[in-house]
Write a protein that holds these residues in place. Sequence first.
Motif, PDB file in Angstrom:
ATOM      1  N   LEU A  98      -7.794  -9.984 -18.487  1.00  0.00           N
ATOM      2  CA  LEU A  98      -8.436  -9.180 -17.452  1.00  0.00           C
ATOM      3  C   LEU A  98      -8.032  -9.829 -16.139  1.00  0.00           C
ATOM      4  O   LEU A  98      -8.271 -11.028 -15.940  1.00  0.00           O
ATOM      5  N   SER A  99      -7.363  -9.038 -15.290  1.00  0.00           N
ATOM      6  CA  SER A  99      -6.807  -9.629 -14.073  1.00  0.00           C
ATOM      7  C   SER A  99      -7.184  -8.865 -12.825  1.00  0.00           C
ATOM      8  O   SER A  99      -7.426  -7.657 -12.863  1.00  0.00           O
ATOM      9  N   LEU A 100      -7.187  -9.602 -11.725  1.00  0.00           N
ATOM     10  CA  LEU A 100      -7.317  -8.979 -10.413  1.00  0.00           C
ATOM     11  C   LEU A 100      -5.923  -8.617  -9.948  1.00  0.00           C
ATOM     12  O   LEU A 100      -4.973  -9.391 -10.151  1.00  0.00           O
ATOM     13  N   ALA A 101      -5.793  -7.439  -9.352  1.00  0.00           N
ATOM     14  CA  ALA A 101      -4.493  -7.021  -8.826  1.00  0.00           C
ATOM     15  C   ALA A 101      -4.701  -6.321  -7.488  1.00  0.00           C
ATOM     16  O   ALA A 101      -5.732  -5.672  -7.266  1.00  0.00           O
ATOM     17  N   ILE A 102      -3.711  -6.487  -6.626  1.00  0.00           N
ATOM     18  CA  ILE A 102      -3.784  -5.859  -5.295  1.00  0.00           C
ATOM     19  C   ILE A 102      -2.447  -5.188  -4.983  1.00  0.00           C
ATOM     20  O   ILE A 102      -1.483  -5.345  -5.729  1.00  0.00           O
ATOM     21  N   ASP A 103      -2.405  -4.480  -3.861  1.00  0.00           N
ATOM     22  CA  ASP A 103      -1.150  -3.857  -3.417  1.00  0.00           C
ATOM     23  C   ASP A 103      -0.023  -4.869  -3.399  1.00  0.00           C
ATOM     24  O   ASP A 103      -0.206  -5.961  -2.868  1.00  0.00           O
ATOM     25  N   ARG A 104       1.095  -4.472  -3.930  1.00  0.00           N
ATOM     26  CA  ARG A 104       2.272  -5.339  -4.002  1.00  0.00           C
ATOM     27  C   ARG A 104       2.627  -5.952  -2.645  1.00  0.00           C
ATOM     28  O   ARG A 104       3.060  -7.094  -2.560  1.00  0.00           O
ATOM     29  N   ASP A 105       2.441  -5.169  -1.566  1.00  0.00           N
ATOM     30  CA  ASP A 105       2.873  -5.616  -0.232  1.00  0.00           C
ATOM     31  C   ASP A 105       1.871  -6.497   0.488  1.00  0.00           C
ATOM     32  O   ASP A 105       2.164  -7.021   1.559  1.00  0.00           O
ATOM     33  N   LYS A 106       0.690  -6.636  -0.082  1.00  0.00           N
ATOM     34  CA  LYS A 106      -0.337  -7.455   0.595  1.00  0.00           C
ATOM     35  C   LYS A 106      -0.109  -8.935   0.332  1.00  0.00           C
ATOM     36  O   LYS A 106       0.312  -9.324  -0.750  1.00  0.00           O
ATOM     37  N   ASN A 107      -0.435  -9.759   1.329  1.00  0.00           N
ATOM     38  CA  ASN A 107      -0.359 -11.213   1.139  1.00  0.00           C
ATOM     39  C   ASN A 107      -1.566 -11.684   0.349  1.00  0.00           C
ATOM     40  O   ASN A 107      -2.651 -11.107   0.452  1.00  0.00           O
ATOM     41  N   TYR A 108      -1.357 -12.738  -0.420  1.00  0.00           N
ATOM     42  CA  TYR A 108      -2.471 -13.280  -1.206  1.00  0.00           C
ATOM     43  C   TYR A 108      -2.269 -14.770  -1.390  1.00  0.00           C
ATOM     44  O   TYR A 108      -1.197 -15.199  -1.811  1.00  0.00           O
ATOM     45  N   SER A 135      -8.134   5.125 -15.390  1.00  0.00           N
ATOM     46  CA  SER A 135      -7.277   5.239 -14.196  1.00  0.00           C
ATOM     47  C   SER A 135      -7.640   4.259 -13.091  1.00  0.00           C
ATOM     48  O   SER A 135      -7.526   4.578 -11.906  1.00  0.00           O
ATOM     49  N   VAL A 136      -8.063   3.078 -13.477  1.00  0.00           N
ATOM     50  CA  VAL A 136      -8.486   2.059 -12.507  1.00  0.00           C
ATOM     51  C   VAL A 136      -7.337   1.716 -11.561  1.00  0.00           C
ATOM     52  O   VAL A 136      -7.539   1.522 -10.360  1.00  0.00           O
ATOM     53  N   GLU A 137      -6.114   1.722 -12.102  1.00  0.00           N
ATOM     54  CA  GLU A 137      -4.966   1.258 -11.313  1.00  0.00           C
ATOM     55  C   GLU A 137      -4.578   2.202 -10.184  1.00  0.00           C
ATOM     56  O   GLU A 137      -3.801   1.815  -9.321  1.00  0.00           O
ATOM     57  N   VAL A 138      -5.135   3.409 -10.142  1.00  0.00           N
ATOM     58  CA  VAL A 138      -4.806   4.293  -9.024  1.00  0.00           C
ATOM     59  C   VAL A 138      -5.776   4.112  -7.841  1.00  0.00           C
ATOM     60  O   VAL A 138      -5.549   4.644  -6.761  1.00  0.00           O
ATOM     61  N   ALA A 139      -6.834   3.339  -8.049  1.00  0.00           N
ATOM     62  CA  ALA A 139      -7.872   3.208  -7.014  1.00  0.00           C
ATOM     63  C   ALA A 139      -7.339   2.713  -5.660  1.00  0.00           C
ATOM     64  O   ALA A 139      -7.681   3.296  -4.628  1.00  0.00           O
ATOM     65  N   PRO A 140      -6.480   1.671  -5.622  1.00  0.00           N
ATOM     66  CA  PRO A 140      -6.000   1.233  -4.299  1.00  0.00           C
ATOM     67  C   PRO A 140      -5.173   2.296  -3.576  1.00  0.00           C
ATOM     68  O   PRO A 140      -5.407   2.564  -2.395  1.00  0.00           O
ATOM     69  N   SER A 141      -4.254   2.948  -4.307  1.00  0.00           N
ATOM     70  CA  SER A 141      -3.423   3.939  -3.617  1.00  0.00           C
ATOM     71  C   SER A 141      -4.244   5.178  -3.244  1.00  0.00           C
ATOM     72  O   SER A 141      -3.921   5.894  -2.292  1.00  0.00           O
ATOM     73  N   ALA A 142      -5.330   5.429  -3.966  1.00  0.00           N
ATOM     74  CA  ALA A 142      -6.204   6.553  -3.625  1.00  0.00           C
ATOM     75  C   ALA A 142      -7.141   6.187  -2.473  1.00  0.00           C
ATOM     76  O   ALA A 142      -7.930   7.015  -2.015  1.00  0.00           O
ATOM     77  N   GLY A 143      -7.083   4.938  -2.042  1.00  0.00           N
ATOM     78  CA  GLY A 143      -7.888   4.509  -0.896  1.00  0.00           C
ATOM     79  C   GLY A 143      -9.348   4.274  -1.220  1.00  0.00           C
ATOM     80  O   GLY A 143     -10.188   4.224  -0.316  1.00  0.00           O
ATOM     81  N   LEU A 148       1.254  -2.301  -7.808  1.00  0.00           N
ATOM     82  CA  LEU A 148       0.291  -3.401  -7.724  1.00  0.00           C
ATOM     83  C   LEU A 148       0.907  -4.705  -8.214  1.00  0.00           C
ATOM     84  O   LEU A 148       1.871  -4.700  -8.974  1.00  0.00           O
ATOM     85  N   LYS A 149       0.306  -5.820  -7.791  1.00  0.00           N
ATOM     86  CA  LYS A 149       0.723  -7.110  -8.337  1.00  0.00           C
ATOM     87  C   LYS A 149      -0.514  -7.865  -8.824  1.00  0.00           C
ATOM     88  O   LYS A 149      -1.580  -7.803  -8.211  1.00  0.00           O
ATOM     89  N   GLU A 150      -0.314  -8.556  -9.938  1.00  0.00           N
ATOM     90  CA  GLU A 150      -1.394  -9.334 -10.541  1.00  0.00           C
ATOM     91  C   GLU A 150      -1.533 -10.619  -9.730  1.00  0.00           C
ATOM     92  O   GLU A 150      -0.556 -11.316  -9.490  1.00  0.00           O
ATOM     93  N   VAL A 151      -2.774 -10.923  -9.302  1.00  0.00           N
ATOM     94  CA  VAL A 151      -2.935 -12.135  -8.486  1.00  0.00           C
ATOM     95  C   VAL A 151      -3.803 -13.192  -9.160  1.00  0.00           C
ATOM     96  O   VAL A 151      -3.739 -14.360  -8.797  1.00  0.00           O
ATOM     97  N   GLU A 152      -4.612 -12.799 -10.135  1.00  0.00           N
ATOM     98  CA  GLU A 152      -5.536 -13.761 -10.747  1.00  0.00           C
ATOM     99  C   GLU A 152      -5.922 -13.254 -12.132  1.00  0.00           C
ATOM    100  O   GLU A 152      -6.349 -12.114 -12.257  1.00  0.00           O
TER     101      GLU A 152
END
Length: 225
Positions: free
Chosen positions: A106-116, A154-162, A182-186
Amino acid sequence: MTTKNRLRIAMQKKGRLSQECSELLKQCGVKIIWNDQRLIAYSENMPIEILRVRDDDIPGLVFDGVVDLGIIGENVLEEEELGRLSSGEDVNYKKLCQLDFGGCRLSLAIDRDKNYSNVKDLENAVIATSYPNLLKRYMKEQGVSFKSILLTGSVEVAPSAGIANAICDLVSSGATLEANGLKEVEAIYHSTACVIQRKEPLSAEKQALVNKLLARIRGIQQATE
Ligand code: ATP
Ligand code: ZN
């Protein structure tokens, strides 16, 4: 054989665990007459019946003693356990063994282009997930405040859906995350499938059968190690 004397095992009807669950039972020598239309399947050579349900229902069926055994992902098991504990309910079960399938994290993921740089970057973030309790436990340990949005699919569409800044979802290869930008960060929780038993004691016959199945599972696992 009446239903009461049969060992009742719950497994996922249709999904990522179903095939390996039926394969495991087969390897244990349990012959089952499968019928797609039926909720319950019977073994023809052992006093066993299989209840085929959605995976989310399996922990509750075991906690409530409706079935004797359940084969379930630890992620779903612990999520349900934390949910019940947080609403003040008792949770009773025994974990008999971990299995060598259903591995995921189970991972946290954010927009690929965001810094983390670390999880503190998610302070006050809105995070979409199907696992609010596991997420809450992790963020509490990390001392990070956040808001969760419960999505069961459809959890993975939440960021692009705003509708969220991040997601917390199951990953095995990472391909789905990638496909959604998205990219996995944690990784916050590692899971495999496991076998659980209801807490209330079983009859001597049923317990002997459980012990026999468990010994066979251990034998199979050792042989493939
Ligand atoms: P159901 O209809 O039974 O509710 P589901 O869609 O919730 O099914 P599946 O996607 O079939 O569930 O996943 C079942 C379990 O398989 C997960 O809870 C997890 O333990 C395990 N699993 C292994 N790899 C993955 C993965 N990449 N993504 C999701 N689950 C995985
Ligand atoms: Zn499910």
